[in-house]
Scaffold this motif. Structure first.
Motif, mmCIF file in Angstrom:
data_model
loop_
_atom_site.group_PDB
_atom_site.id
_atom_site.type_symbol
_atom_site.label_atom_id
_atom_site.label_comp_id
_atom_site.label_asym_id
_atom_site.label_seq_id
_atom_site.Cartn_x
_atom_site.Cartn_y
_atom_site.Cartn_z
ATOM 1 N N LYS A 7 -25.416 -98.636 -22.933
ATOM 2 C CA LYS A 7 -26.755 -98.666 -23.505
ATOM 3 C C LYS A 7 -27.563 -97.473 -23.001
ATOM 4 O O LYS A 7 -27.727 -97.286 -21.789
ATOM 5 C CB LYS A 7 -27.472 -99.967 -23.130
ATOM 6 N N ASP A 8 -28.016 -96.649 -23.939
ATOM 7 C CA ASP A 8 -28.967 -95.568 -23.662
ATOM 8 C C ASP A 8 -28.506 -94.659 -22.519
ATOM 9 O O ASP A 8 -29.290 -94.293 -21.636
ATOM 10 C CB ASP A 8 -30.338 -96.157 -23.336
ATOM 11 N N LEU A 9 -27.232 -94.271 -22.535
ATOM 12 C CA LEU A 9 -26.675 -93.416 -21.484
ATOM 13 C C LEU A 9 -27.107 -91.966 -21.700
ATOM 14 O O LEU A 9 -26.867 -91.382 -22.766
ATOM 15 C CB LEU A 9 -25.145 -93.504 -21.491
ATOM 16 N N HIS A 23 -28.788 -90.296 -24.825
ATOM 17 C CA HIS A 23 -29.116 -91.616 -25.385
ATOM 18 C C HIS A 23 -27.935 -92.199 -26.164
ATOM 19 O O HIS A 23 -28.039 -92.515 -27.352
ATOM 20 C CB HIS A 23 -30.357 -91.525 -26.275
ATOM 21 N N LEU A 24 -26.829 -92.337 -25.466
ATOM 22 C CA LEU A 24 -25.577 -92.779 -26.090
ATOM 23 C C LEU A 24 -25.442 -94.296 -26.005
ATOM 24 O O LEU A 24 -25.637 -94.895 -24.949
ATOM 25 C CB LEU A 24 -24.400 -92.090 -25.395
ATOM 26 N N TYR A 25 -25.107 -94.911 -27.142
ATOM 27 C CA TYR A 25 -24.833 -96.351 -27.222
ATOM 28 C C TYR A 25 -23.419 -96.553 -27.744
ATOM 29 O O TYR A 25 -22.974 -95.855 -28.661
ATOM 30 C CB TYR A 25 -25.808 -97.041 -28.179
ATOM 31 N N PHE A 58 -19.722 -89.278 -7.863
ATOM 32 C CA PHE A 58 -19.172 -88.065 -7.256
ATOM 33 C C PHE A 58 -19.673 -86.782 -7.921
ATOM 34 O O PHE A 58 -19.695 -85.735 -7.294
ATOM 35 C CB PHE A 58 -17.638 -88.095 -7.317
ATOM 36 N N ILE A 59 -20.034 -86.864 -9.175
ATOM 37 C CA ILE A 59 -20.528 -85.688 -9.894
ATOM 38 C C ILE A 59 -22.033 -85.806 -10.005
ATOM 39 O O ILE A 59 -22.564 -86.769 -10.583
ATOM 40 C CB ILE A 59 -19.875 -85.577 -11.283
ATOM 41 N N ASP A 60 -22.738 -84.840 -9.436
ATOM 42 C CA ASP A 60 -24.196 -84.887 -9.395
ATOM 43 C C ASP A 60 -24.804 -84.618 -10.761
ATOM 44 O O ASP A 60 -24.206 -83.964 -11.620
ATOM 45 C CB ASP A 60 -24.730 -83.857 -8.393
ATOM 46 N N GLY A 61 -26.019 -85.091 -10.926
ATOM 47 C CA GLY A 61 -26.766 -84.862 -12.150
ATOM 48 C C GLY A 61 -27.782 -85.973 -12.350
ATOM 49 O O GLY A 61 -27.859 -86.936 -11.577
ATOM 50 N N ASP A 62 -28.582 -85.838 -13.392
ATOM 51 C CA ASP A 62 -29.580 -86.853 -13.733
ATOM 52 C C ASP A 62 -28.938 -87.887 -14.641
ATOM 53 O O ASP A 62 -28.543 -87.587 -15.774
ATOM 54 C CB ASP A 62 -30.775 -86.204 -14.427
ATOM 55 N N PHE A 63 -28.824 -89.127 -14.152
ATOM 56 C CA PHE A 63 -28.136 -90.213 -14.847
ATOM 57 C C PHE A 63 -29.117 -91.331 -15.143
ATOM 58 O O PHE A 63 -29.874 -91.757 -14.263
ATOM 59 C CB PHE A 63 -26.988 -90.732 -13.965
ATOM 60 N N SER A 64 -29.089 -91.814 -16.381
ATOM 61 C CA SER A 64 -29.896 -92.977 -16.725
ATOM 62 C C SER A 64 -29.172 -93.788 -17.785
ATOM 63 O O SER A 64 -28.279 -93.293 -18.472
ATOM 64 C CB SER A 64 -31.286 -92.558 -17.232
ATOM 65 N N GLY A 65 -29.539 -95.052 -17.911
ATOM 66 C CA GLY A 65 -28.874 -95.932 -18.860
ATOM 67 C C GLY A 65 -27.945 -96.905 -18.164
ATOM 68 O O GLY A 65 -27.883 -96.963 -16.927
ATOM 69 N N GLU A 66 -27.199 -97.664 -18.963
ATOM 70 C CA GLU A 66 -26.308 -98.684 -18.430
ATOM 71 C C GLU A 66 -24.884 -98.473 -18.955
ATOM 72 O O GLU A 66 -24.691 -98.227 -20.142
ATOM 73 C CB GLU A 66 -26.775 -100.089 -18.847
ATOM 74 N N VAL A 67 -23.905 -98.578 -18.047
ATOM 75 C CA VAL A 67 -22.484 -98.512 -18.399
ATOM 76 C C VAL A 67 -21.799 -99.710 -17.747
ATOM 77 O O VAL A 67 -21.759 -99.816 -16.521
ATOM 78 C CB VAL A 67 -21.833 -97.199 -17.919
ATOM 79 N N HIS A 68 -21.265 -100.602 -18.570
ATOM 80 C CA HIS A 68 -20.531 -101.765 -18.078
ATOM 81 C C HIS A 68 -19.081 -101.659 -18.552
ATOM 82 O O HIS A 68 -18.820 -101.527 -19.754
ATOM 83 C CB HIS A 68 -21.155 -103.070 -18.572
#
Length: 566
Positions: A7-9, A23-25, A58-68
């Motif tokens: 959701k909203d990755l 914003h990947l779903y 392990f890989i840096d960056g700006d991450f937001s959203g949900e991954v299940h």
């Protein structure tokens, strides 16, 4: 049941102004066989690294959203835990091989988890991938295809429910490619694994996958059943993806009025037999022949042998009394199965490999055993693994390096020209090892031709490439003809062979067993079966319709087949 829910990755790499994932779903059902397609740099590999927790742990960056994944939240689950749910075989799968023997490597992950049955798990994984008879062998005794299967065995030894493979057949011959996909099919159908592949070979997608996901600009454009997806010809081509050749041909014939508009676009040869059943072959052109050998030889091998010492068993013979003459102006495709000796032959030409016996002549001079420094002004090799070409911290410095060492006066101007020629200007200051696979290919080719070598050798130059980058390579090969007289390409890409090469040399067990035109090679079924060469899909489609039809490209097929009455 959902194997994956996203959701909203959104993810942005450090120092990048633009998100790679935007914003990947997505939802993926348990037991699916999903192909991910999209142009180079659209975020396919980055997306998959979010599934096993490398991003964000392990890989840096700006991450937001949900991954299940498998019910686990990747933000709160560590990579070790996620590895038991998601197995990953990377594009550079050789880096996953860490132990000296086959069983040792296959069971190593389970040993790290202190699983008491780690050896049993390793043996079970080897059986699944067809390597159970090799468990005591050293890893360097395996072919490229077998090494890839060993990396897969290491991933599945932990018994994850989800398996991800990044370009699983990019560097494999057709026989080994078939083997990989048959194993994935078994894992999917018999063991219920959810399979995700990043893949450019749409003919394999058509034959094995259930769904296709198209990525655009870091998001999901659509996810569709495989036949429906591959019939989106225009949209796939806009995203630099080759639909199956039979699909392309039918679409073009409909547009040209030589096939009924109501005909269903085929995605496989079997479907094509129905779609093209009323089409007839209309021969109208002269078959190409090899030009007489009027140009002088530039490289000659006489009774060339290369053997590698083995710690176990007999020495490995890679080239076996090979004889070959290359003439100025030749455009040679070097083909054969994995392990036939293609890469070794090229490394001989640049002095990276020393012969066990035999003689090599360059422009009439005996150069047997000469060092790379002595041969480099005449011969340049672009490696199979493009990251091996990068030694500096930016593409610009890598391209300029060889020219600076040789004190080329206008090296800065030449570097800028190459950056422009390969559309690398925006990547000029990036480290080549951090680019996408297609970007690395373009950069490595720019490095290879920087010195305008008279002889250019390319090892698998189109592996992992989308349409646009592949066309860039073909355009470049034509553009450099004025300065680079002779080009040899080692490849499993038969479309490239048929579109570009004027001469095809076939290696098998370290020997030249065939040397000729397209018709000489692909018109010989016995040779194809012996070596495991597969012609382009459109050639097989034409042969299935009419055995007289020796057609190698979509353009040739659509020009010489027409529906009766059209």
């Amino acid at each position: 049941m959902k194997a994956i829910e996203i959701k909203d990755l959104t993810f942005t790499y450090p120092a990048s102004q633009t998100p790679t994932l935007n914003h990947l779903y997505l939802e993926v059902e348990q037991g699916d066989f999903l192909a991910i397609v999209g142009n180079n740099g659209c975020g396919k590999s980055t997306f998959c690294k979010c599934l096993n927790g490398l991003i964000p742990h392990f890989i840096d960056g700006d991450f937001s959203g949900e991954v299940h994944v498998g019910g686990l939240d990747t933000r709160t689950s560590d990579v070790g835990t996620l590895a038991t749910q998601v197995g990953y075989v990377y594009q550079d799968f050789e880096n996953q091989i860490v132990r000296p023997t086959v069983l040792d490597d296959a069971s190593y992950a389970c040993l790290n988890y202190a699983m008491p049955d780690y050896l049993e798990r390793g043996r079970a994984a080897l059986k699944m991938v067809g390597l159970s008879t090799r468990e005591k062998d050293y890893i360097w005794q395996l072919s490229g295809g077998q090494t890839h299967l060993l990396a897969l065995a290491g991933a599945i030894s932990l018994r994850p429910d989800i398996l991800i493979l990044d370009e699983p057949i990019a560097q494999l011959d057709p026989q080994h490619a078939d083997e990989v996909y048959e194993i994935l099919k078994t894992l999917n159908e018999k063991y219920g694994k959810t399979i995700i592949v990043i893949e450019h070979h749409t003919e394999y997608i058509a034959n094995y996958c259930h769904h296709v996901m198209l990525m655009k600009e870091g998001g999901v454009a659509w996810k569709l059943p495989v036949d429906e997806a591959l019939r989106h010809v225009d949209e796939l081509q806009e995203s630099h993806i080759f639909p199956p050749q039979v699909t392309q041909a039918a679409k073009r014939m409909q547009q040209a009025g030589t096939l009924a508009k109501t005909a269903k676009l085929p995605t496989t040869i079997l479907q094509g037999m129905s779609t093209f059943q009323n089409c007839r072959y209309q021969p109208s052109f002269t078959r190409p022949t090899l030009k007489p050998e009027t140009e002088k030889p530039v490289v000659t091998f006489k009774d060339m042998c290369v053997c590698y010492r083995s710690f176990k068993g007999e020495d490995r013979v890679v080239l076996d009394h090979l004889n070959l003459t290359i003439h100025k102006g030749d455009k040679i495709a070097l083909v054969g199965s994995n392990g036939a000796g293609k890469s070794t032959l090229m490394k001989l030409m640049v002095g990276l490999v020393k012969p066990t016996s035999g003689t090599m002549f360059l422009n009439g001079q005996d150069v047997t055993g000469q060092r790379t420094k002595q041969l480099s002004p005449y011969v340049s090799l672009v490696y199979q693994n493009p990251e091996d070409m990068f030694i500096k911290d930016s593409i610009r410095r890598d391209i300029a390096y060889a020219m600076q060492v040789r004190q080329v006066t206008d090296h800065a101007k030449r570097t800028d020209e190459l950056l422009s020629q390969f559309s690398l200007e925006t990547l000029a200051d990036r480290d080549g090892r951090l680019l996408s696979g297609g970007q690395m290919r373009k950069a490595s080719l720019a490095i290879g031709i920087a010195l305008n070598p008279p002889i250019l050798l390319l090892d698998e130059p189109t592996a992992n490439l989308d349409i646009a980058t592949r066309h860039d390579i073909l355009r470049t090969l034509k553009a450099i003809a004025a300065t680079t007289d002779t080009v040899m390409i080692a490849t499993h890409d038969m479309q490239l062979v048929c579109e570009w090469a004027s001469r095809i040399v076939v290696l098998d067990d370290g020997k030249v067993i065939a040397d000729g035109t397209r018709d000489d090679i692909f018109g010989n079924p016995t040779l194809l079966e012996t070596v495991g060469i597969r012609p382009p899909e459109i050639f097989s489609m034409a042969q299935a319709l009419d055995h007289q039809a020796l057609l190698y490209t979509v353009e040739e097929f659509t020009s010489h087949f027409k529906e009766v009455g059209s």
